[in-house]
Design a protein around this motif. Structure first.
Motif, PDB file in Angstrom:
ATOM      1  N   TYR A  85       5.873 -56.651 -35.826  1.00  0.00           N
ATOM      2  CA  TYR A  85       4.468 -57.039 -35.620  1.00  0.00           C
ATOM      3  C   TYR A  85       3.521 -55.882 -35.291  1.00  0.00           C
ATOM      4  CZ  TYR A  85       5.986 -61.916 -35.548  1.00  0.00           C
ATOM      5  OH  TYR A  85       6.496 -63.137 -35.892  1.00  0.00           O
ATOM      6  N   ALA A  86       4.040 -54.728 -34.984  1.00  0.00           N
ATOM      7  CA  ALA A  86       3.193 -53.628 -34.495  1.00  0.00           C
ATOM      8  C   ALA A  86       2.077 -53.250 -35.465  1.00  0.00           C
ATOM      9  CB  ALA A  86       4.047 -52.411 -34.180  1.00  0.00           C
ATOM     10  N   ASN A  87       2.345 -53.303 -36.772  1.00  0.00           N
ATOM     11  CA  ASN A  87       1.317 -52.908 -37.739  1.00  0.00           C
ATOM     12  C   ASN A  87       0.770 -54.118 -38.505  1.00  0.00           C
ATOM     13  OD1 ASN A  87       3.630 -53.410 -39.229  1.00  0.00           O
ATOM     14  ND2 ASN A  87       3.172 -51.851 -40.772  1.00  0.00           N
ATOM     15  N   THR A 115      -0.564 -57.038 -43.326  1.00  0.00           N
ATOM     16  CA  THR A 115       0.068 -55.764 -42.984  1.00  0.00           C
ATOM     17  C   THR A 115      -0.894 -54.604 -43.185  1.00  0.00           C
ATOM     18  OG1 THR A 115       2.202 -56.644 -43.693  1.00  0.00           O
ATOM     19  CG2 THR A 115       2.043 -54.267 -43.425  1.00  0.00           C
ATOM     20  N   LEU A 116      -0.982 -53.755 -42.172  1.00  0.00           N
ATOM     21  CA  LEU A 116      -1.803 -52.550 -42.298  1.00  0.00           C
ATOM     22  C   LEU A 116      -1.181 -51.601 -43.319  1.00  0.00           C
ATOM     23  CD1 LEU A 116      -2.582 -51.968 -38.520  1.00  0.00           C
ATOM     24  CD2 LEU A 116      -4.158 -52.821 -40.255  1.00  0.00           C
ATOM     25  N   ASP A 154       9.834 -42.388 -34.054  1.00  0.00           N
ATOM     26  CA  ASP A 154       9.736 -42.992 -32.719  1.00  0.00           C
ATOM     27  C   ASP A 154       8.440 -42.627 -32.013  1.00  0.00           C
ATOM     28  OD1 ASP A 154      12.121 -44.272 -33.019  1.00  0.00           O
ATOM     29  OD2 ASP A 154      13.297 -42.790 -31.916  1.00  0.00           O
ATOM     30  N   ASP A 155       7.838 -41.498 -32.358  1.00  0.00           N
ATOM     31  CA  ASP A 155       6.577 -41.117 -31.719  1.00  0.00           C
ATOM     32  C   ASP A 155       5.449 -42.085 -32.088  1.00  0.00           C
ATOM     33  OD1 ASP A 155       7.765 -39.014 -30.493  1.00  0.00           O
ATOM     34  OD2 ASP A 155       6.939 -37.455 -31.795  1.00  0.00           O
ATOM     35  N   GLU A 156       5.630 -42.821 -33.172  1.00  0.00           N
ATOM     36  CA  GLU A 156       4.624 -43.791 -33.585  1.00  0.00           C
ATOM     37  C   GLU A 156       4.901 -45.180 -32.996  1.00  0.00           C
ATOM     38  OE1 GLU A 156       4.661 -43.720 -37.809  1.00  0.00           O
ATOM     39  OE2 GLU A 156       3.558 -41.836 -37.976  1.00  0.00           O
ATOM     40  N   ARG A 157       6.080 -45.357 -32.449  1.00  0.00           N
ATOM     41  CA  ARG A 157       6.449 -46.650 -31.874  1.00  0.00           C
ATOM     42  C   ARG A 157       6.009 -46.712 -30.419  1.00  0.00           C
ATOM     43  NH1 ARG A 157      10.757 -45.442 -35.526  1.00  0.00           N
ATOM     44  NH2 ARG A 157      10.866 -47.089 -37.124  1.00  0.00           N
ATOM     45  N   LEU A 158       4.696 -46.660 -30.244  1.00  0.00           N
ATOM     46  CA  LEU A 158       4.078 -46.612 -28.925  1.00  0.00           C
ATOM     47  C   LEU A 158       2.831 -47.464 -28.912  1.00  0.00           C
ATOM     48  CD1 LEU A 158       4.328 -42.827 -28.053  1.00  0.00           C
ATOM     49  CD2 LEU A 158       4.835 -44.634 -26.422  1.00  0.00           C
ATOM     50  N   LEU A 159       2.633 -48.171 -27.786  1.00  0.00           N
ATOM     51  CA  LEU A 159       1.397 -48.923 -27.582  1.00  0.00           C
ATOM     52  C   LEU A 159       0.737 -48.386 -26.318  1.00  0.00           C
ATOM     53  CD1 LEU A 159       2.405 -52.641 -28.312  1.00  0.00           C
ATOM     54  CD2 LEU A 159       1.353 -50.982 -29.844  1.00  0.00           C
TER      55      LEU A 159
END
Length: 243
Positions: free
Chosen positions: A152-154, A96-97, A104-109
């Protein structure tokens, strides 16, 4: 453990290659997932559970590939399910990072080296100037799969030595390779036993042939001998048994 498809093998080989080149940042799930997709960006929210796929192609303005855009959802699902499967097989570990997703602004790829998301819009970086990116299409999917993206994003994928061993041995597990060795050994032993049996058979046949021919050869070299009926029956019986 199941067999892997060619596409899955390619993903595994890439993970191993990145590890051996000591490029930890390239093992981030978010980065690997983004490389699998053709859409410009993906965004998700937890309340409500919504996944958004963004389309932008500066060279084809006004010509939206909707089928290609929707396909990115299935590619996302396939990739994250596969990562989960590798983890369940104990072939990888997830690290984990040091940050959590807080809004929500961080929930972006998307490619953060080229673009920036601000004020609910994407901006292209160009030296000290920023240009608004005219997103041409957006496809929304309302499913609880966003929980996987949140999980899984981080994360960073760490390929374990067992995964490297698998790739180096034609994707055959240790159990499968041991079984094949035992099977090969058993087949070799069977062939050796069969070879011995064949030799014994031919020796026995030769003995039968010799025992049948010799009496007649002796008879040709000596004077005729008169045999009574009992001797003839005994000789016939011996010939039949030798056959």
């Amino acid at each position: 453990m199941r067999s892997f498809s060619d596409k899955e093998k390619a993903i595994i080989n890439k993970l191993i290659s990145i590890k051996r080149n000591s490029k930890l940042e390239e093992l981030q799930v978010a980065r690997l997932l983004r490389e699998q997709l053709s859409c410009f960006a993906i965004k998700w929210t937890l309340e409500p559970k919504e996944l958004s796929l963004y389309y932008y192609e500066s060279k084809k303005l006004g010509n939206v590939d909707w089928d290609g855009l929707r396909k990115n959802y299935f590619q996302t699902v396939d990739f994250l399910y596969f990562i989960e499967e590798l983890e369940n097989y104990n072939l990888i570990k997830l690290q984990t990072l040091s940050f959590d997703l807080k809004n929500d602004d961080e929930r972006l790829l998307y490619d953060r080296n080229l673009y920036e998301f601000k004020h609910d819009a994407f901006w292209q970086k160009s030296n000290d100037t920023k240009y608004l990116v005219p997103v041409e299409a957006k496809h929304n999917v309302y499913v609880d799969f966003v929980n996987y993206l949140e999980k899984y994003a981080n994360k960073v994928i760490y390929p374990l030595p067992l995964l490297e061993d698998l790739a180096e041995n034609e994707f055959k597990s240790i159990e499968q390779r041991n079984f094949e060795k035992q099977l090969k050994k058993a087949n070799k032993h069977h062939k050796e036993q069969l070879k011995v049996a064949n030799k014994s058979f031919y020796v026995a046949m030769l003995a039968v042939v010799v025992s049948t021919i010799v009496p007649f050869g002796v008879n040709k070299c000596t004077d005729p001998v008169e045999l009574n009926r009992k001797q003839i029956e005994s000789l016939q019986k011996a010939i039949k048994e030798s056959k």
